[in-house]
Write a protein that holds these residues in place. Structure first.
Motif, PDB file in Angstrom:
ATOM      1  N   GLY A 143     -20.252  -1.981  -2.635  1.00 37.97           N
ATOM      2  CA  GLY A 143     -21.046  -1.836  -3.849  1.00 37.97           C
ATOM      3  C   GLY A 143     -22.381  -1.159  -3.616  1.00 37.97           C
ATOM      4  O   GLY A 143     -22.903  -0.459  -4.488  1.00 37.97           O
ATOM      5  N   GLU A 144     -22.938  -1.340  -2.427  1.00 34.66           N
ATOM      6  CA  GLU A 144     -24.211  -0.700  -2.076  1.00 34.66           C
ATOM      7  C   GLU A 144     -24.004   0.723  -1.560  1.00 34.66           C
ATOM      8  O   GLU A 144     -24.969   1.395  -1.183  1.00 34.66           O
ATOM      9  CB  GLU A 144     -24.939  -1.537  -1.020  1.00 34.66           C
ATOM     10  N   GLY A 145     -22.745   1.178  -1.513  1.00 37.41           N
ATOM     11  CA  GLY A 145     -22.457   2.535  -1.053  1.00 37.41           C
ATOM     12  C   GLY A 145     -22.534   2.701   0.452  1.00 37.41           C
ATOM     13  O   GLY A 145     -22.672   3.818   0.955  1.00 37.41           O
ATOM     14  N   LEU A 146     -22.404   1.606   1.193  1.00 37.98           N
ATOM     15  CA  LEU A 146     -22.463   1.649   2.656  1.00 37.98           C
ATOM     16  C   LEU A 146     -21.087   1.802   3.291  1.00 37.98           C
ATOM     17  O   LEU A 146     -20.977   2.150   4.468  1.00 37.98           O
ATOM     18  CB  LEU A 146     -23.119   0.375   3.194  1.00 37.98           C
ATOM     19  N   ALA A 147     -20.046   1.518   2.514  1.00 36.51           N
ATOM     20  CA  ALA A 147     -18.681   1.525   3.050  1.00 36.51           C
ATOM     21  C   ALA A 147     -17.694   1.766   1.919  1.00 36.51           C
ATOM     22  O   ALA A 147     -18.041   1.690   0.739  1.00 36.51           O
ATOM     23  CB  ALA A 147     -18.376   0.192   3.730  1.00 36.51           C
ATOM     24  N   ILE A 148     -16.457   2.036   2.312  1.00 36.00           N
ATOM     25  CA  ILE A 148     -15.332   2.108   1.383  1.00 36.00           C
ATOM     26  C   ILE A 148     -14.237   1.241   1.981  1.00 36.00           C
ATOM     27  O   ILE A 148     -14.023   1.231   3.195  1.00 36.00           O
ATOM     28  CB  ILE A 148     -14.845   3.552   1.183  1.00 36.00           C
ATOM     29  N   SER A 149     -13.552   0.495   1.120  1.00 32.84           N
ATOM     30  CA  SER A 149     -12.462  -0.352   1.596  1.00 32.84           C
ATOM     31  C   SER A 149     -11.217  -0.124   0.740  1.00 32.84           C
ATOM     32  O   SER A 149     -11.281   0.519  -0.310  1.00 32.84           O
ATOM     33  CB  SER A 149     -12.869  -1.835   1.568  1.00 32.84           C
ATOM     34  N   ALA A 150     -10.106  -0.670   1.212  1.00 33.44           N
ATOM     35  CA  ALA A 150      -8.855  -0.575   0.464  1.00 33.44           C
ATOM     36  C   ALA A 150      -8.002  -1.803   0.758  1.00 33.44           C
ATOM     37  O   ALA A 150      -8.024  -2.343   1.861  1.00 33.44           O
ATOM     38  CB  ALA A 150      -8.092   0.687   0.843  1.00 33.44           C
ATOM     39  N   HIS A 151      -7.272  -2.227  -0.262  1.00 32.02           N
ATOM     40  CA  HIS A 151      -6.260  -3.277  -0.154  1.00 32.02           C
ATOM     41  C   HIS A 151      -4.926  -2.660  -0.531  1.00 32.02           C
ATOM     42  O   HIS A 151      -4.868  -1.759  -1.374  1.00 32.02           O
ATOM     43  CB  HIS A 151      -6.525  -4.413  -1.155  1.00 32.02           C
ATOM     44  N   SER A 152      -3.861  -3.169   0.052  1.00 32.78           N
ATOM     45  CA  SER A 152      -2.531  -2.715  -0.328  1.00 32.78           C
ATOM     46  C   SER A 152      -1.533  -3.855  -0.212  1.00 32.78           C
ATOM     47  O   SER A 152      -1.637  -4.696   0.671  1.00 32.78           O
ATOM     48  CB  SER A 152      -2.077  -1.567   0.573  1.00 32.78           C
ATOM     49  N   VAL A 153      -0.598  -3.857  -1.132  1.00 32.37           N
ATOM     50  CA  VAL A 153       0.549  -4.746  -1.075  1.00 32.37           C
ATOM     51  C   VAL A 153       1.782  -3.859  -1.120  1.00 32.37           C
ATOM     52  O   VAL A 153       1.838  -2.914  -1.918  1.00 32.37           O
ATOM     53  CB  VAL A 153       0.561  -5.740  -2.260  1.00 32.37           C
ATOM     54  N   VAL A 154       2.725  -4.136  -0.241  1.00 29.19           N
ATOM     55  CA  VAL A 154       3.989  -3.391  -0.267  1.00 29.19           C
ATOM     56  C   VAL A 154       5.148  -4.366  -0.354  1.00 29.19           C
ATOM     57  O   VAL A 154       5.079  -5.486   0.153  1.00 29.19           O
ATOM     58  CB  VAL A 154       4.200  -2.472   0.958  1.00 29.19           C
ATOM     59  N   LEU A 155       6.179  -3.899  -1.018  1.00 25.27           N
ATOM     60  CA  LEU A 155       7.459  -4.593  -1.048  1.00 25.27           C
ATOM     61  C   LEU A 155       8.435  -3.714  -0.299  1.00 25.27           C
ATOM     62  O   LEU A 155       8.560  -2.514  -0.607  1.00 25.27           O
ATOM     63  CB  LEU A 155       7.940  -4.805  -2.484  1.00 25.27           C
ATOM     64  N   LEU A 156       9.070  -4.271   0.709  1.00 26.01           N
ATOM     65  CA  LEU A 156      10.115  -3.554   1.442  1.00 26.01           C
ATOM     66  C   LEU A 156      11.438  -4.221   1.123  1.00 26.01           C
ATOM     67  O   LEU A 156      11.494  -5.431   0.912  1.00 26.01           O
ATOM     68  CB  LEU A 156       9.882  -3.631   2.957  1.00 26.01           C
ATOM     69  N   ASN A 157      12.485  -3.423   1.071  1.00 19.30           N
ATOM     70  CA  ASN A 157      13.815  -4.005   0.935  1.00 19.30           C
ATOM     71  C   ASN A 157      14.766  -3.319   1.891  1.00 19.30           C
ATOM     72  O   ASN A 157      14.472  -2.230   2.401  1.00 19.30           O
ATOM     73  CB  ASN A 157      14.312  -4.004  -0.508  1.00 19.30           C
ATOM     74  N   SER A 158      15.884  -3.987   2.160  1.00 13.52           N
ATOM     75  CA  SER A 158      16.826  -3.418   3.112  1.00 13.52           C
ATOM     76  C   SER A 158      17.359  -2.103   2.570  1.00 13.52           C
ATOM     77  O   SER A 158      17.538  -1.922   1.365  1.00 13.52           O
ATOM     78  CB  SER A 158      17.954  -4.401   3.421  1.00 13.52           C
ATOM     79  N   ALA A 159      17.570  -1.168   3.486  1.00 15.00           N
ATOM     80  CA  ALA A 159      17.890   0.210   3.127  1.00 15.00           C
ATOM     81  C   ALA A 159      19.126   0.327   2.246  1.00 15.00           C
ATOM     82  O   ALA A 159      19.230   1.268   1.460  1.00 15.00           O
ATOM     83  CB  ALA A 159      18.055   1.049   4.394  1.00 15.00           C
ATOM     84  N   GLY A 160      20.029  -0.589   2.300  1.00 18.31           N
ATOM     85  CA  GLY A 160      21.242  -0.507   1.475  1.00 18.31           C
ATOM     86  C   GLY A 160      21.072  -1.048   0.076  1.00 18.31           C
ATOM     87  O   GLY A 160      21.941  -0.897  -0.756  1.00 18.31           O
TER      88      GLY A 160
END
Length: 162
Positions: A143-160
């Motif tokens: 918020g003070e412009g000193l850094a940038i961050s990121a969050h991520s959520v992924v869903l993986l499933n079996s290839a078939g």
């Protein structure tokens, strides 16, 4: 069907004389992110989420910052390696949902390219990738412009599976 969920987070300090690269997009800005690689927090958060879903640790384990091989490396190349690991484990992207937290610069114009890049490096349809950007209303390091961050959520499933 095997379904896995992973969460990833990354934060890097903003400094002069570095490029600002987010989701593989070079964003014009007077500051860039400090890191051993290109410090792309969006790619890093997504990689950590995928590795977490696979129960394979984190990017520090796979791409240590003490290894000169990864000095200033394009994080897209690291994403491709993580994607290969994912496929070797018989998994594919169900979906990616990510949020970049930055007070500045405004990122909305770059989000379509970030989505395209994530879909390409993780070998999935763009309809399975969502990227959002927000601020922290002047609070904390981002918020003070000193850094940038990121969050991520992924869903993986079996290839078939669908």
């Amino acid at each position: 069907m095997d379904i896995r969920i992973g969460h990833g987070y990354d934060l890097h300090k903003l400094v002069p004389e570095r490029k600002l690269i987010l989701g593989g997009v070079d964003i014009p800005f007077e500051l860039g992110l400090l890191g051993h690689s290109d410090a792309d927090v969006l790619y890093h958060a997504v990689m950590d989420a995928v590795l977490g879903a696979l129960a394979l640790g984190d990017i520090g384990r796979h791409f240590p910052d003490k290894d000169p091989t990864y000095k200033d490396i394009d994080s897209g190349k690291l994403c491709e390696k993580v994607c290969k690991l994912m496929k070797e484990h018989g998994m594919r992207i169900g979906n990616i949902d990510a949020t970049v937290i930055a007070q500045k610069p405004r990122l909305s114009a770059y989000i379509p390219a970030m989505r395209e890049n994530l879909a390409r490096v993780f070998d999935c349809d763009i309809s399975r990738v969502n990227v959002k950007a927000t601020t922290e209303e002047g609070l904390g390091a981002t918020g003070e412009g000193l850094a940038i961050s990121a969050h991520s959520v992924v869903l993986l499933n079996s290839a078939g599976s669908i």
